[in-house]
Scaffold this motif. Sequence first.
Motif, PDB file in Angstrom:
ATOM      1  N   VAL A 177     -55.319  23.437 -13.823  1.00 58.29           N
ATOM      2  CA  VAL A 177     -56.671  22.902 -13.992  1.00 58.29           C
ATOM      3  C   VAL A 177     -56.645  21.426 -13.660  1.00 58.29           C
ATOM      4  O   VAL A 177     -55.997  20.637 -14.350  1.00 58.29           O
ATOM      5  CB  VAL A 177     -57.193  23.129 -15.418  1.00 58.29           C
ATOM      6  N   GLU A 178     -57.347  21.072 -12.595  1.00 60.66           N
ATOM      7  CA  GLU A 178     -57.398  19.691 -12.126  1.00 60.66           C
ATOM      8  C   GLU A 178     -58.682  19.016 -12.604  1.00 60.66           C
ATOM      9  O   GLU A 178     -59.706  19.668 -12.762  1.00 60.66           O
ATOM     10  CB  GLU A 178     -57.352  19.651 -10.599  1.00 60.66           C
ATOM     11  N   SER A 179     -58.598  17.719 -12.756  1.00 56.60           N
ATOM     12  CA  SER A 179     -59.792  16.947 -13.083  1.00 56.60           C
ATOM     13  C   SER A 179     -59.592  15.516 -12.622  1.00 56.60           C
ATOM     14  O   SER A 179     -58.460  15.091 -12.360  1.00 56.60           O
ATOM     15  CB  SER A 179     -60.068  16.977 -14.596  1.00 56.60           C
ATOM     16  N   GLY A 180     -60.703  14.797 -12.511  1.00 58.48           N
ATOM     17  CA  GLY A 180     -60.635  13.366 -12.251  1.00 58.48           C
ATOM     18  C   GLY A 180     -61.066  12.906 -10.886  1.00 58.48           C
ATOM     19  O   GLY A 180     -61.122  11.701 -10.638  1.00 58.48           O
ATOM     20  N   GLY A 181     -61.375  13.807  -9.976  1.00 58.35           N
ATOM     21  CA  GLY A 181     -61.840  13.365  -8.671  1.00 58.35           C
ATOM     22  C   GLY A 181     -63.244  12.792  -8.744  1.00 58.35           C
ATOM     23  O   GLY A 181     -63.885  12.808  -9.792  1.00 58.35           O
ATOM     24  N   GLY A 182     -63.700  12.265  -7.608  1.00 56.64           N
ATOM     25  CA  GLY A 182     -65.049  11.732  -7.571  1.00 56.64           C
ATOM     26  C   GLY A 182     -65.243  10.742  -6.455  1.00 56.64           C
ATOM     27  O   GLY A 182     -64.435  10.664  -5.519  1.00 56.64           O
ATOM     28  N   LEU A 183     -66.323   9.987  -6.571  1.00 59.31           N
ATOM     29  CA  LEU A 183     -66.693   8.988  -5.579  1.00 59.31           C
ATOM     30  C   LEU A 183     -66.438   7.603  -6.144  1.00 59.31           C
ATOM     31  O   LEU A 183     -66.840   7.304  -7.279  1.00 59.31           O
ATOM     32  CB  LEU A 183     -68.170   9.142  -5.215  1.00 59.31           C
ATOM     33  N   VAL A 184     -65.777   6.765  -5.356  1.00 58.59           N
ATOM     34  CA  VAL A 184     -65.473   5.416  -5.807  1.00 58.59           C
ATOM     35  C   VAL A 184     -65.552   4.477  -4.612  1.00 58.59           C
ATOM     36  O   VAL A 184     -65.344   4.889  -3.464  1.00 58.59           O
ATOM     37  CB  VAL A 184     -64.069   5.369  -6.461  1.00 58.59           C
ATOM     38  N   GLY A 191     -46.609  17.732  -8.632  1.00 59.50           N
ATOM     39  CA  GLY A 191     -46.993  16.713  -7.671  1.00 59.50           C
ATOM     40  C   GLY A 191     -48.403  16.872  -7.162  1.00 59.50           C
ATOM     41  O   GLY A 191     -49.159  17.747  -7.618  1.00 59.50           O
ATOM     42  N   TRP A 192     -48.734  16.005  -6.241  1.00 55.91           N
ATOM     43  CA  TRP A 192     -50.055  15.986  -5.632  1.00 55.91           C
ATOM     44  C   TRP A 192     -49.922  15.933  -4.112  1.00 55.91           C
ATOM     45  O   TRP A 192     -49.105  15.169  -3.578  1.00 55.91           O
ATOM     46  CB  TRP A 192     -50.847  14.770  -6.101  1.00 55.91           C
ATOM     47  N   TYR A 193     -50.722  16.748  -3.473  1.00 52.93           N
ATOM     48  CA  TYR A 193     -50.885  16.716  -2.028  1.00 52.93           C
ATOM     49  C   TYR A 193     -52.344  16.403  -1.734  1.00 52.93           C
ATOM     50  O   TYR A 193     -53.199  16.505  -2.607  1.00 52.93           O
ATOM     51  CB  TYR A 193     -50.528  18.078  -1.415  1.00 52.93           C
ATOM     52  N   ARG A 194     -52.617  16.033  -0.501  1.00 53.16           N
ATOM     53  CA  ARG A 194     -54.005  15.842  -0.095  1.00 53.16           C
ATOM     54  C   ARG A 194     -54.199  16.368   1.316  1.00 53.16           C
ATOM     55  O   ARG A 194     -53.258  16.451   2.107  1.00 53.16           O
ATOM     56  CB  ARG A 194     -54.418  14.371  -0.185  1.00 53.16           C
ATOM     57  N   CYS A 250     -53.158  19.759  -6.733  1.00 50.23           N
ATOM     58  CA  CYS A 250     -52.018  19.742  -7.640  1.00 50.23           C
ATOM     59  C   CYS A 250     -51.025  20.809  -7.186  1.00 50.23           C
ATOM     60  O   CYS A 250     -51.422  21.906  -6.769  1.00 50.23           O
ATOM     61  CB  CYS A 250     -52.503  20.028  -9.052  1.00 50.23           C
ATOM     62  N   HIS A 251     -49.759  20.479  -7.273  1.00 45.44           N
ATOM     63  CA  HIS A 251     -48.694  21.415  -6.898  1.00 45.44           C
ATOM     64  C   HIS A 251     -47.665  21.472  -8.023  1.00 45.44           C
ATOM     65  O   HIS A 251     -47.260  20.444  -8.565  1.00 45.44           O
ATOM     66  CB  HIS A 251     -48.020  20.961  -5.601  1.00 45.44           C
ATOM     67  N   VAL A 252     -47.263  22.690  -8.337  1.00 49.46           N
ATOM     68  CA  VAL A 252     -46.263  22.912  -9.380  1.00 49.46           C
ATOM     69  C   VAL A 252     -45.221  23.889  -8.848  1.00 49.46           C
ATOM     70  O   VAL A 252     -45.562  24.871  -8.191  1.00 49.46           O
ATOM     71  CB  VAL A 252     -46.934  23.477 -10.652  1.00 49.46           C
ATOM     72  N   ARG A 253     -43.967  23.600  -9.139  1.00 48.85           N
ATOM     73  CA  ARG A 253     -42.895  24.484  -8.697  1.00 48.85           C
ATOM     74  C   ARG A 253     -42.022  24.884  -9.876  1.00 48.85           C
ATOM     75  O   ARG A 253     -41.543  24.018 -10.611  1.00 48.85           O
ATOM     76  CB  ARG A 253     -42.040  23.798  -7.630  1.00 48.85           C
ATOM     77  N   THR A 254     -41.844  26.187 -10.043  1.00 51.87           N
ATOM     78  CA  THR A 254     -40.864  26.691 -10.991  1.00 51.87           C
ATOM     79  C   THR A 254     -39.648  27.165 -10.204  1.00 51.87           C
ATOM     80  O   THR A 254     -39.601  27.021  -8.981  1.00 51.87           O
ATOM     81  CB  THR A 254     -41.434  27.864 -11.811  1.00 51.87           C
ATOM     82  N   VAL A 255     -38.686  27.755 -10.869  1.00 51.13           N
ATOM     83  CA  VAL A 255     -37.490  28.224 -10.175  1.00 51.13           C
ATOM     84  C   VAL A 255     -37.816  29.368  -9.212  1.00 51.13           C
ATOM     85  O   VAL A 255     -37.098  29.607  -8.242  1.00 51.13           O
ATOM     86  CB  VAL A 255     -36.413  28.635 -11.181  1.00 51.13           C
ATOM     87  N   TRP A 256     -38.946  30.042  -9.453  1.00 48.54           N
ATOM     88  CA  TRP A 256     -39.278  31.219  -8.651  1.00 48.54           C
ATOM     89  C   TRP A 256     -40.419  31.006  -7.675  1.00 48.54           C
ATOM     90  O   TRP A 256     -40.443  31.644  -6.621  1.00 48.54           O
ATOM     91  CB  TRP A 256     -39.651  32.397  -9.566  1.00 48.54           C
ATOM     92  N   ASN A 257     -41.393  30.151  -8.002  1.00 48.96           N
ATOM     93  CA  ASN A 257     -42.612  30.114  -7.198  1.00 48.96           C
ATOM     94  C   ASN A 257     -43.208  28.723  -7.111  1.00 48.96           C
ATOM     95  O   ASN A 257     -42.899  27.835  -7.902  1.00 48.96           O
ATOM     96  CB  ASN A 257     -43.671  31.052  -7.799  1.00 48.96           C
ATOM     97  N   ASN A 258     -44.087  28.594  -6.133  1.00 50.83           N
ATOM     98  CA  ASN A 258     -44.931  27.413  -6.004  1.00 50.83           C
ATOM     99  C   ASN A 258     -46.369  27.793  -6.346  1.00 50.83           C
ATOM    100  O   ASN A 258     -46.817  28.885  -6.016  1.00 50.83           O
ATOM    101  CB  ASN A 258     -44.903  26.879  -4.569  1.00 50.83           C
ATOM    102  N   TYR A 259     -47.072  26.876  -6.990  1.00 52.21           N
ATOM    103  CA  TYR A 259     -48.449  27.128  -7.383  1.00 52.21           C
ATOM    104  C   TYR A 259     -49.308  25.940  -6.979  1.00 52.21           C
ATOM    105  O   TYR A 259     -48.841  24.787  -6.973  1.00 52.21           O
ATOM    106  CB  TYR A 259     -48.561  27.348  -8.899  1.00 52.21           C
ATOM    107  N   TRP A 260     -50.582  26.252  -6.651  1.00 50.45           N
ATOM    108  CA  TRP A 260     -51.511  25.211  -6.197  1.00 50.45           C
ATOM    109  C   TRP A 260     -52.785  25.235  -7.023  1.00 50.45           C
ATOM    110  O   TRP A 260     -53.279  26.305  -7.404  1.00 50.45           O
ATOM    111  CB  TRP A 260     -51.865  25.437  -4.737  1.00 50.45           C
ATOM    112  N   GLY A 261     -53.318  24.047  -7.267  1.00 46.20           N
ATOM    113  CA  GLY A 261     -54.620  23.957  -7.891  1.00 46.20           C
ATOM    114  C   GLY A 261     -55.724  24.216  -6.889  1.00 46.20           C
ATOM    115  O   GLY A 261     -55.472  24.392  -5.694  1.00 46.20           O
ATOM    116  N   GLN A 262     -56.945  24.222  -7.380  1.00 46.63           N
ATOM    117  CA  GLN A 262     -58.091  24.542  -6.525  1.00 46.63           C
ATOM    118  C   GLN A 262     -58.526  23.359  -5.670  1.00 46.63           C
ATOM    119  O   GLN A 262     -59.273  23.533  -4.705  1.00 46.63           O
ATOM    120  CB  GLN A 262     -59.281  25.022  -7.384  1.00 46.63           C
ATOM    121  N   GLY A 263     -58.049  22.190  -6.008  1.00 47.82           N
ATOM    122  CA  GLY A 263     -58.394  20.998  -5.242  1.00 47.82           C
ATOM    123  C   GLY A 263     -59.524  20.224  -5.883  1.00 47.82           C
ATOM    124  O   GLY A 263     -60.466  20.806  -6.434  1.00 47.82           O
TER     125      GLY A 263
END
Length: 115
Positions: free
Chosen positions: A5-12, A35-38, A95-108
């Motif tokens: 669950v990501e939060s905090g984006g916006g216009l600045v 981590g974070w990708y863009r 958002c990117h998360v890696r465990t020993v088995w898999n990679n997971y991505w947030g919705q952006g």
Amino acid sequence: QVQLVESGGGLVQAGGSLRLSCAASGSRFSINLMGWYRQVAGKQRELVASITSGDSIIYADSVKGRFAISRDNAKNTVYLQMNSLKPEDTAVYYCHVRTVWNNYWGQGTQVTVSS
């Protein structure tokens, strides 16, 4: 299955700051890396910053000195403090998360920096 669950984006405005957060839940295994990708439309997704469970950190050259990544292992949450934002930082941040088995991505989450 890990949920992010990501939060905090916006216009600045250029020169401003934003803080992104990403909370991970549901993992049966230790999270080794967060981590974070863009990504900008039409371009490849690129690494912004990552941090391991042992607090080893990598930053993209373009954000060094302006962005800071941190994590709260107890909460399985990763943060990205973005300062001195530039229009070229405009992108969807994942958002990117890696465990020993898999990679997971947030919705952006969209970050837009106006000049």
